[in-house]
Design a protein around this motif. Sequence first.
Motif, PDB file in Angstrom:
ATOM      1  N   TRP A  59       1.024   4.144  -2.821  1.00 35.25           N
ATOM      2  CA  TRP A  59       0.813   5.553  -2.469  1.00 35.25           C
ATOM      3  C   TRP A  59       2.007   6.400  -2.891  1.00 35.25           C
TER       4      TRP A  59
ATOM      5  N   LEU B  15       0.827  -1.201   0.000  1.00 37.41           N
ATOM      6  CA  LEU B  15       0.000   0.000   0.000  1.00 37.41           C
ATOM      7  C   LEU B  15       0.867   1.260   0.000  1.00 37.41           C
TER       8      LEU B  15
ATOM      9  N   THR C 203       1.948   6.807  -6.867  1.00 32.71           N
ATOM     10  CA  THR C 203       0.886   7.609  -7.488  1.00 32.71           C
ATOM     11  C   THR C 203       0.757   9.006  -6.879  1.00 32.71           C
ATOM     12  N   ARG C 204       0.988   9.126  -5.585  1.00 32.47           N
ATOM     13  CA  ARG C 204       0.752  10.397  -4.910  1.00 32.47           C
ATOM     14  C   ARG C 204       2.001  11.267  -4.786  1.00 32.47           C
TER      15      ARG C 204
END
Length: 872
Positions: A595, A591, A598-599
């Motif tokens: 994150w 996860l 993409t973020r």
Amino acid sequence: MFDRVQDFTRVLLTVLLLGVAGAAGAAAQTTQTSAPADPGAAPQAASTSPAQLDPHPANPAGLQIDKAEITARANRDVGVNVETTIAGWQRELERLENNLRGPRLRYSQLNGFRDELQRVRSEIEEFSNRLQAPLTAAKAQLDLLGPAPAAGQAPEAETVARNRTDLSYHVGLLSAAQAAVHSSDLRVEQLINAIQDIRRKNFTSNLFQPVPGIYAYQTWARLPDYVPIATSRVRDLLSGWWTNAPNQDEIARVVLEAALMWLILTAAAWYGVRRLRHWPHAGEPPFWRRASSAAGVVALRIVPLAAPIVFLYAMITEAHTLPERVDWILYAAAQSTIIVFALNALVTTVFAPAAAHWRLIPASDRAARRICGLVLTLAVVYGLTTLIYSVTRIVQAPFALTVAVAFPASLLLAGIVAVILLTSLNGEQRDGMPSLRWLTALRIPTWIAIAGVVVSALAGYLALSRFLAQQLIVTGSILALVYLLLLWVDGFTQALADDGAATGRFLEQRAGLGQRRREQLALPVGLFLKTAVLVLSVPLILLQWGYTWPDIYEWYRQLFFGFHIGNTQVSFAVVLASLIVFGVAYAAARLFQGWLDTRVLKRAGISGGVRDSIRIGVGYVGIVIAALAAFSYAGFNLSNLAIVAGAFSVGIGFGLQSVVNNFVSGLILLAERPIKVGDLVMVGGEEGTVRKISVRSTEVETSERARVLIPNSYLITEKVKNWTLRDNLRRIAIAVPVAHGSDPREVKAILLKVAQDNPNVMTTPAPSVELEDFGADSLQLKLYAFIDLSRSSGTSTDLRITILEAFSAAGITTPWGRTGAATPEATMQQGPSFGNGKGSAKGTPHPLQLPERQDGSLVSAAALRVRTSVAG
């Protein structure tokens, strides 16, 4: 004597879970006494007397310490009087050890001894848990003081020396108590093993004890007289109990309530079976639908009768104190009834003689009806003969009557099982039905068991014959129901991935899981359920072979909560928890990896290759952290990794060198990034786009859509051509031969215009044309142009076609148009070769000349574009 209510509850749970009642007590009832115990069966473990808990009888330093105060402090830390508690254990163990030396021990006595040992073991475990914390704290305080001064060194302060002496005595006292705990625990284990040995010897001696006079005339001659005697004893026993029952009206009310419960449950079960067996679609239901409903159908067919019987028995035994023999008769009657209906429900659900489209095993209608009838007959004979056998022993009927029941019953049961084995299924293997190869594997041991029943009965070993017949039926029924539950698990997991199933639709609509995700979820769910079925079925099978619930509970406790292999303690519960910790940590790392990609990385404008390298590196770090967390939770000392690393280095030297080399090379590729995901590379004669860089190898996709796996070490040590290392520009070269007499300047201008007009050709650097050589029948020119690999595809082919059209419009001829040039026939024989720039002196066809077909017509430009696409 066993508690009848608890025994019957276990039988009901067995029926509800696996379809048949436990019958382990049948073999144990064949005798009421046991052989004398072996005095040496439980050797004494080294014990620690209370006086030995004083670890320091003398004080070398000459300092006076208050032993009573230190002992009282140790008792306060542990919470009990250490010396008194250990002395109490030793007295209990000595008493139990003396009792085990007694002669003719009954099974009830052995069970009582085992319960007492389990109680002592629980006390020892609780004491050990209390002792661990103060012992660890005392050792830590002693370590803080450091070592005592050596000889010749300056003495330490008196306060420090006294504190050291007190702590040393305290640690020695607790350590001695810990040694006593280990000694007592070992002694308990030895006594439990001794009880198990006694039970095993008694069980074996009872099975292999022949019955005298089985063929004697006197044994069978007076049977007609013995039957009325036994019948009258049973009648007198039951009538006497009923006459003396204080609340006959209450018993009648309980019977009425049980009958009403039977009617209600029967109606509910009928409705439930219709719901489970409802298939509104055309055609027969798929196998997953049949299998997923089978377990529910079996339970619905058993519960309407089993539940009222259990209710009736429990209410009568709770409200009234039944005589022991009456209690046994009611218990045996209820057990036999449940066994008959459970086996009938099992076989009718599997073979479905009246509804072939719900059948789980490939069998013809005739074979299904025949097997269902034979199994029902087998269940009735087994239940009835078991009840009669138990009743004759309860009322102490003449021994000849017991023999007359056991001997023909064993032979009859073996004969029915043999007829079932000889029945041919002759069924059609429909879609989804399981293979029946396992039946072939079970035939041989089943025939051996049948032969054992017959031979032992004819030889006079009736106890062994009854035991083998019981295992054929009860253990076989348990295995059959286990197989049914495994089929149910398969059907349930298939339903997870099927959009037509309720579970599949629920996961898709509510959880948003696609079919691929549901198929991936079905694998761990199926493995977990199958493991649970097998784990729960093992105790029920062990019960049939003479083991008891305390034995099975102890084995499972040791299996899941720790057992020793040498000096290493293994606990499946800790291992399972460690795997869960690893899974949770790994999921959290994934996860975080998503994150971050993409973020953070994407929004920061980091290029795809750098993003991919960071993402993969973070994934590796997450795996390492998850593994370390799992090892730490399992209690693995991370300092031992040095030993593991040493052993691992030896393995690297012998067989893992290439694996580690590729792994390290993969890390170098991610760090230096000479090759990134998306690069166009040429390595080892293969050219393609890098799709994935993993731990061991790099995946390259060629233009033919083939996936080539290249070891990472090869990419580090060998020469690699990377077309897109710095940018996506690539220069292409197109050889253009023209006939002698053509104006080279005009040809150059045409080629430059063709290149400049193409939108895929870069203007900077600009395209160029060179006159390379003078051939025997042509001028050799070459067009150079730069293209962007990320935006252009087939540019070389487009340029060649445009050149053909421009030359045709300008009237520029090629070598093929001159006398003596290579003919199309010669060209076809030697095969096409485009872009080699060598001219046609060697018979090679020129890409600018349209070849002729066999009828003399020219090949179209579209066809030529297909043939020349390889050059692009």
